[in-house]
Design an enzyme around this catalytic site. Sequence first.
Site, PDB file in Angstrom:
ATOM      1  N   HIS A  28     -20.044   0.994 -51.118  1.00 14.26           N
ATOM      2  CA  HIS A  28     -21.154   0.487 -50.027  1.00 14.26           C
ATOM      3  C   HIS A  28     -20.413   1.276 -48.777  1.00 14.26           C
ATOM      4  O   HIS A  28     -19.443   1.267 -48.157  1.00 14.26           O
ATOM      5  CB  HIS A  28     -20.699  -1.118 -49.777  1.00 14.26           C
ATOM      6  CG  HIS A  28     -21.484  -1.909 -50.749  1.00 14.26           C
ATOM      7  ND1 HIS A  28     -20.852  -2.696 -51.464  1.00 14.26           N
ATOM      8  CD2 HIS A  28     -22.479  -1.618 -51.322  1.00 14.26           C
ATOM      9  CE1 HIS A  28     -21.419  -3.382 -52.250  1.00 14.26           C
ATOM     10  NE2 HIS A  28     -22.532  -2.710 -52.283  1.00 14.26           N
TER      11      HIS A  28
ATOM     12  N   GLU B 140     -18.474   0.129 -45.649  1.00 13.17           N
ATOM     13  CA  GLU B 140     -17.228  -0.349 -45.861  1.00 13.17           C
ATOM     14  C   GLU B 140     -15.894   0.698 -45.739  1.00 13.17           C
ATOM     15  O   GLU B 140     -15.331   0.996 -46.808  1.00 13.17           O
ATOM     16  CB  GLU B 140     -17.148  -1.281 -47.116  1.00 13.17           C
ATOM     17  CG  GLU B 140     -18.245  -2.371 -47.198  1.00 13.17           C
ATOM     18  CD  GLU B 140     -18.494  -2.824 -48.427  1.00 13.17           C
ATOM     19  OE1 GLU B 140     -19.308  -3.783 -48.514  1.00 13.17           O
ATOM     20  OE2 GLU B 140     -17.881  -2.752 -49.631  1.00 13.17           O
TER      21      GLU B 140
ATOM     22  N   HIS C   8     -13.330  -2.785 -51.501  1.00 13.39           N
ATOM     23  CA  HIS C   8     -14.802  -3.045 -50.672  1.00 13.39           C
ATOM     24  C   HIS C   8     -14.270  -3.802 -49.388  1.00 13.39           C
ATOM     25  O   HIS C   8     -12.991  -4.104 -49.301  1.00 13.39           O
ATOM     26  CB  HIS C   8     -15.682  -4.141 -51.306  1.00 13.39           C
ATOM     27  CG  HIS C   8     -16.338  -3.624 -52.445  1.00 13.39           C
ATOM     28  ND1 HIS C   8     -17.687  -3.420 -52.373  1.00 13.39           N
ATOM     29  CD2 HIS C   8     -16.105  -3.243 -53.826  1.00 13.39           C
ATOM     30  CE1 HIS C   8     -18.262  -2.725 -53.485  1.00 13.39           C
ATOM     31  NE2 HIS C   8     -17.406  -2.645 -54.422  1.00 13.39           N
TER      32      HIS C   8
ATOM     33  N   GLU D  65     -11.347  -7.060 -52.106  1.00 17.21           N
ATOM     34  CA  GLU D  65     -12.385  -7.510 -50.744  1.00 17.21           C
ATOM     35  C   GLU D  65     -11.353  -7.192 -49.581  1.00 17.21           C
ATOM     36  O   GLU D  65     -10.399  -8.279 -49.200  1.00 17.21           O
ATOM     37  CB  GLU D  65     -13.282  -8.460 -50.518  1.00 17.21           C
ATOM     38  CG  GLU D  65     -14.240  -8.538 -51.590  1.00 17.21           C
ATOM     39  CD  GLU D  65     -15.489  -7.772 -51.231  1.00 17.21           C
ATOM     40  OE1 GLU D  65     -15.658  -7.346 -50.028  1.00 17.21           O
ATOM     41  OE2 GLU D  65     -16.180  -7.380 -52.303  1.00 17.21           O
TER      42      GLU D  65
HETATM   43  C1  GEM Z   1     -19.693  -7.406 -53.301  1.00 14.61           C
HETATM   44  S1  GEM Z   1     -18.618  -7.932 -54.554  1.00 14.61           S
HETATM   45  C2  GEM Z   1     -19.879  -9.110 -55.483  1.00 14.61           C
HETATM   46  C3  GEM Z   1     -18.853 -10.219 -56.022  1.00 14.61           C
HETATM   47  N1  GEM Z   1     -18.396  -9.866 -57.171  1.00 14.61           N
HETATM   48  C4  GEM Z   1     -18.143 -10.755 -58.093  1.00 14.61           C
HETATM   49  N2  GEM Z   1     -17.700 -10.512 -59.136  1.00 14.61           N
HETATM   50  N3  GEM Z   1     -18.717 -12.101 -57.869  1.00 14.61           N
HETATM   51  C5  GEM Z   1     -21.158  -6.970 -53.260  1.00 14.61           C
HETATM   52  O1  GEM Z   1     -21.236  -6.082 -54.036  1.00 14.61           O
HETATM   53  O2  GEM Z   1     -22.096  -7.542 -52.887  1.00 14.61           O
HETATM   54  C6  GEM Z   1     -19.143  -7.750 -51.866  1.00 14.61           C
HETATM   55  C7  GEM Z   1     -19.349  -6.488 -51.096  1.00 14.61           C
HETATM   56  O3  GEM Z   1     -20.202  -5.873 -51.021  1.00 14.61           O
HETATM   57  O4  GEM Z   1     -18.200  -5.885 -50.766  1.00 14.61           O
HETATM   58 ZN    ZN Z   2     -18.997  -3.959 -50.777  1.00 15.79          ZN
END
Ligand code: GEM
Ligand code: ZN
Length: 379
Positions: A171, A174, A263, A339
Amino acid sequence: MQTALSITCDFDSGNIVVLDASNAQHVKLAIRPDTRSPHFQWFHFKVDGMQVGQPHAFSLTNASESSYNRAWTGYNAVASYDQKTWFRVPSQFDGKALNFELSPEQPHIWFAYFEPYSRERHEWLVDKALNRADSQLLATGKSVEGRSIPLLRKGDGAPGKRKIWIIAQQHPGEHMAEWFMEGVIERLQENDAELQTLLASADLYLVPHMNPDGSFHGHLRTNAQGKDLNRAWQDSTPQLSPEVFFVKEQMEKYGVDMFLDVHGDEEIPYVFTAACEGNPGYTEKQKELEADFRARLSDLTKDFQTRYGYPKSAPGKANMNLACNSVGERYKCLSLTLEMPFKDNDDAPDVVTGWSGKRSRQLARDVLTIIGQMVSALR
Ligand code: GEM
Ligand code: ZN
């Protein structure tokens, strides 16, 4: 008051739309959506022509329509006079706009959603990895617009070595994710005893930046085709998501014994991991490794915790288009999404910087310590 404020974003990761800059006491701005997707949240712009010591006020007028509406409560914008030292500017969300005000020390300033990790610094980091940290360029992928995506390896690829993959910034907004990768590479360069022990039995496969087009264009979530790369791990194509296609191909070639996808989270003011509990083929071993990683890292640092995070997926209900789930399922290995906050870690807040590049780098060093402790148990 009539002013001659100039507000620009025609640079790497710039993003802003100027609605009305005629009144320095109320500059009206908007965040521009990703090129081929309605997502938006990331902003980054420069202001010139300010009056030193006089109050200036800025409004991001479309904040309430952004991708993560709850992101703005408890959030403070970051600013810098020199693009090196970034500090938080107290900000208020009024339900519609994000507002911040400051009396500048200099006539110019940069504002951003988070301390930006520039393309220039990325080039410097890759060079450092290759020339100072003794890693090699294993392969180079290409983004939709032809920007390079280096895959680095620390270690010789000898048979029997564990293969630990760390990828960052799928992303593009980020930016803390590539700050984290800088922490990894810094520690590779220092090559302390603990790290040497890890490297005796494991090789590190590193993709410091998965989405260079998105970052360049000041996107929040998507690549130049409007694809969210963390929703492309089942159906990646060379046309729409070549960035993921490349990394999956390389993973097939070398194998994976552990995967970490780095992320940032807009809403939750803590560091946490998400994992594979909803995968159809989730194993007891994966469950144990996830718990062990979390317990060890939260013991080591206040900058990691296990109380706050995403709701767990129900068994068998995981979204298999996410990198973490897809890689975990394919290789039946420890596979985590890490995260970091855009705001701060509320367990150890820093009023000056909030969560920052520096703290992201330190977290990476701590994560390497934990991987070192766990390496012999990964398989
Ligand atoms: C996320 S990460 C998604 C959550 N992962 C799990 N395994 N539940 C996304 O891609 O939306 C958050 C982010 O963008 O940082
Ligand atoms: Zn992300």
